[in-house]
Design a protein around this motif. Structure first.
Motif, PDB file in Angstrom:
ATOM      1  N   ALA A   1      30.236   4.390   3.367  1.00  0.00           N
ATOM      2  CA  ALA A   1      31.120   3.123   2.987  1.00  0.00           C
ATOM      3  C   ALA A   1      31.909   3.587   1.337  1.00  0.00           C
ATOM      4  O   ALA A   1      33.117   3.111   1.025  1.00  0.00           O
ATOM      5  CB  ALA A   1      30.649   1.768   2.747  1.00  0.00           C
ATOM      6  N   GLY A   2      30.648   4.315   0.823  1.00  0.00           N
ATOM      7  CA  GLY A   2      31.452   5.029  -1.429  1.00  0.00           C
ATOM      8  C   GLY A   2      32.919   6.005  -0.886  1.00  0.00           C
ATOM      9  O   GLY A   2      33.549   5.807  -1.976  1.00  0.00           O
ATOM     10  N   ILE A   3      32.117   6.921   0.512  1.00  0.00           N
ATOM     11  CA  ILE A   3      33.594   7.698   0.621  1.00  0.00           C
ATOM     12  C   ILE A   3      34.234   8.177   1.018  1.00  0.00           C
ATOM     13  O   ILE A   3      35.397   8.269   0.821  1.00  0.00           O
ATOM     14  CB  ILE A   3      32.247   8.826   0.131  1.00  0.00           C
ATOM     15  CG1 ILE A   3      31.449   8.846  -1.126  1.00  0.00           C
ATOM     16  CG2 ILE A   3      33.313  10.267   1.272  1.00  0.00           C
ATOM     17  CD1 ILE A   3      30.890  10.674  -0.583  1.00  0.00           C
ATOM     18  N   ALA A   4      34.124   7.152   2.417  1.00  0.00           N
ATOM     19  CA  ALA A   4      35.251   7.586   3.793  1.00  0.00           C
ATOM     20  C   ALA A   4      35.692   5.854   3.132  1.00  0.00           C
ATOM     21  O   ALA A   4      36.614   5.870   4.314  1.00  0.00           O
ATOM     22  CB  ALA A   4      34.336   8.078   4.407  1.00  0.00           C
TER      23      ALA A   4
ATOM     24  N   TRP B   1      33.019  -9.150   6.580  1.00  0.00           N
ATOM     25  CA  TRP B   1      32.098  -9.702   5.639  1.00  0.00           C
ATOM     26  C   TRP B   1      32.148  -8.544   4.544  1.00  0.00           C
ATOM     27  O   TRP B   1      32.917  -6.558   4.974  1.00  0.00           O
ATOM     28  CB  TRP B   1      30.363 -10.055   6.351  1.00  0.00           C
ATOM     29  CG  TRP B   1      30.865 -10.792   7.289  1.00  0.00           C
ATOM     30  CD1 TRP B   1      31.584 -10.766   7.792  1.00  0.00           C
ATOM     31  CD2 TRP B   1      29.999 -11.051   8.026  1.00  0.00           C
ATOM     32  NE1 TRP B   1      31.290 -12.186   8.761  1.00  0.00           N
ATOM     33  CE2 TRP B   1      29.998 -11.814   9.080  1.00  0.00           C
ATOM     34  CE3 TRP B   1      28.285 -10.587   8.288  1.00  0.00           C
ATOM     35  CZ2 TRP B   1      28.979 -12.874   9.830  1.00  0.00           C
ATOM     36  CZ3 TRP B   1      27.646 -10.888   8.470  1.00  0.00           C
ATOM     37  CH2 TRP B   1      27.427 -12.151   9.690  1.00  0.00           C
ATOM     38  N   PRO B   2      31.949  -8.153   2.863  1.00  0.00           N
ATOM     39  CA  PRO B   2      31.454  -7.060   2.326  1.00  0.00           C
ATOM     40  C   PRO B   2      29.990  -6.365   2.598  1.00  0.00           C
ATOM     41  O   PRO B   2      29.546  -7.090   3.931  1.00  0.00           O
ATOM     42  CB  PRO B   2      30.776  -8.091   1.372  1.00  0.00           C
ATOM     43  CG  PRO B   2      31.433 -10.101   1.452  1.00  0.00           C
ATOM     44  CD  PRO B   2      31.387  -9.619   3.077  1.00  0.00           C
ATOM     45  N   LEU B   3      30.273  -5.156   2.788  1.00  0.00           N
ATOM     46  CA  LEU B   3      29.141  -4.197   3.473  1.00  0.00           C
ATOM     47  C   LEU B   3      27.798  -4.906   3.208  1.00  0.00           C
ATOM     48  O   LEU B   3      27.264  -4.553   3.946  1.00  0.00           O
ATOM     49  CB  LEU B   3      30.361  -3.014   2.559  1.00  0.00           C
ATOM     50  CG  LEU B   3      28.205  -2.137   2.581  1.00  0.00           C
ATOM     51  CD1 LEU B   3      28.843  -1.375   3.960  1.00  0.00           C
ATOM     52  CD2 LEU B   3      28.397  -0.755   1.739  1.00  0.00           C
TER      53      LEU B   3
ATOM     54  N   VAL C   1      26.502  -4.986  12.052  1.00  0.00           N
ATOM     55  CA  VAL C   1      27.403  -3.993  11.721  1.00  0.00           C
ATOM     56  C   VAL C   1      28.956  -3.669  12.418  1.00  0.00           C
ATOM     57  O   VAL C   1      29.596  -3.526  11.296  1.00  0.00           O
ATOM     58  CB  VAL C   1      26.665  -2.279  11.483  1.00  0.00           C
ATOM     59  CG1 VAL C   1      27.600  -1.328  10.341  1.00  0.00           C
ATOM     60  CG2 VAL C   1      26.111  -2.484  10.612  1.00  0.00           C
ATOM     61  N   ALA C   2      28.899  -3.300  13.608  1.00  0.00           N
ATOM     62  CA  ALA C   2      29.688  -3.323  14.365  1.00  0.00           C
ATOM     63  C   ALA C   2      31.001  -4.082  14.344  1.00  0.00           C
ATOM     64  O   ALA C   2      32.286  -4.514  14.234  1.00  0.00           O
ATOM     65  CB  ALA C   2      29.619  -2.686  15.609  1.00  0.00           C
TER      66      ALA C   2
ATOM     67  N   LEU D   1      20.466   2.643   6.666  1.00  0.00           N
ATOM     68  CA  LEU D   1      21.022   2.476   5.812  1.00  0.00           C
ATOM     69  C   LEU D   1      21.803   3.376   4.754  1.00  0.00           C
ATOM     70  O   LEU D   1      22.967   2.655   4.079  1.00  0.00           O
ATOM     71  CB  LEU D   1      19.781   1.541   4.811  1.00  0.00           C
ATOM     72  CG  LEU D   1      19.902  -0.034   5.457  1.00  0.00           C
ATOM     73  CD1 LEU D   1      18.279  -0.095   5.161  1.00  0.00           C
ATOM     74  CD2 LEU D   1      20.452  -0.749   5.144  1.00  0.00           C
ATOM     75  N   ALA D   2      21.181   4.575   4.623  1.00  0.00           N
ATOM     76  CA  ALA D   2      21.697   4.969   3.448  1.00  0.00           C
ATOM     77  C   ALA D   2      22.786   5.788   3.983  1.00  0.00           C
ATOM     78  O   ALA D   2      24.199   6.056   3.042  1.00  0.00           O
ATOM     79  CB  ALA D   2      20.385   6.574   3.224  1.00  0.00           C
TER      80      ALA D   2
END
Lengths: 113, 148
Positions: free
Chosen positions: B56-59, A84-86, A77-78, B49-50
């Motif tokens: 990502a959606g908020i910050a 990349w897209p999430l 992830v890092a 994951l959660a």
């Protein structure tokens, strides 16, 4: 049914804890708690109660492989999330977790035979 | 007031999403035998994951990156936790052994947070190369005068 409620409560609890730490001390500090052993703690105590401490020890041994996969997940992830897209970053990270964990599990199982 | 409300909403969303993802991974683990293989899913990236999706959606992505760097340290602590917890369970029983091993996770998390701000690999943003220094203008002496 009660077991599932306990698992949900532990998952929600540790996620809320990570969220609160993130709000109060920043996302890097909150990130520490994304790999907090709360779920394993819940599972170990449930398994120990129903199937004995020996089986709970097997749970912990298996989780060791999963934690190595978690390191791989966080590294992927890092390395990728800014480029990349999430969804792709998280998907590849999850596959990395599965591949590392299961490969280690298989390697150790083969050594024990 | 609005900012506090947003933060509370963020924490509640992470809690709900975390609970659901943990149940999903637990359902997968229930289908697996032997127990040791099911144990792999106790260290699944369910909470990560959660939380990362909500973050990502908020910050935004910068906070996801910072969270992932922190998670690298937490995951290393989790590995050491498991290695220590296995013998402690046999010696002290499930609750006491599992709780005592949490001290190991805490020490690793605190030390790693302090000593490794970029995570385990020291992942840094790509450095922009500095411009090359321009050579100073040469001041040559005037050519010698011709004798002929």
């Amino acid at each position: 049914m009660r077991d599932w409620a306990v698992r949900f409560a532990f998952g929600a609890g540790v996620s809320a804890l990570a969220g609160m730490v993130s709000v109060l001390a920043g996302p890097r500090a909150g990130g520490l708690f994304l790999a907090f052993p709360a779920i394993l703690l819940a599972s170990v105590t449930l398994v120990a109660k129903e199937e004995g401490v020996r089986q709970a020890g097997q749970d912990v041994a298996g989780a060791t492989f999963g934690t190595v996969g978690l390191i791989g997940f966080a590294v992927v992830v890092a390395l990728t999330v800014t480029d990349w897209p999430l969804w792709l970053s998280l998907a590849i990270a999850t596959l990395t977790w599965a591949a590392l964990s299961l490969a280690l599990y298989a390697a150790v199982a083969r050594l024990r035979l | 007031m609005g900012e506090v409300t947003d933060q509370i909403v963020e924490v509640v969303l992470k809690a709900l999403a975390g609970g659901v993802f943990v149940l999903a991974f637990a359902a997968l683990a229930e289908m697996l035998t032997p127990k040791r293989l099911a144990g792999v899913f106790c260290a699944g990236p369910s909470v990560a994951l959660a939380s990362l999706i909500v973050t990502a959606g908020i910050a935004g992505v910068p906070d996801v990156l910072a969270s992932a760097r922190g998670m690298q340290i937490g995951a290393l602590g989790f590995t050491l936790y498991c290695l220590i917890a296995a013998p402690l369970l046999r010696r002290w029983g499930a609750w006491r052994g599992a709780l005592a091993a949490l001290a190991v996770w805490g020490v690793v998390a605190a030390a790693g947070y302090t000593l490794a701000p970029q995570g385990l690999l020291g992942v840094r943003p790509p450095a922009v190369p500095a411009p090359l220094p321009q050579p100073a203008a040469l001041e040559l002496p005037p050519p010698p005068a011709r004798l002929s």
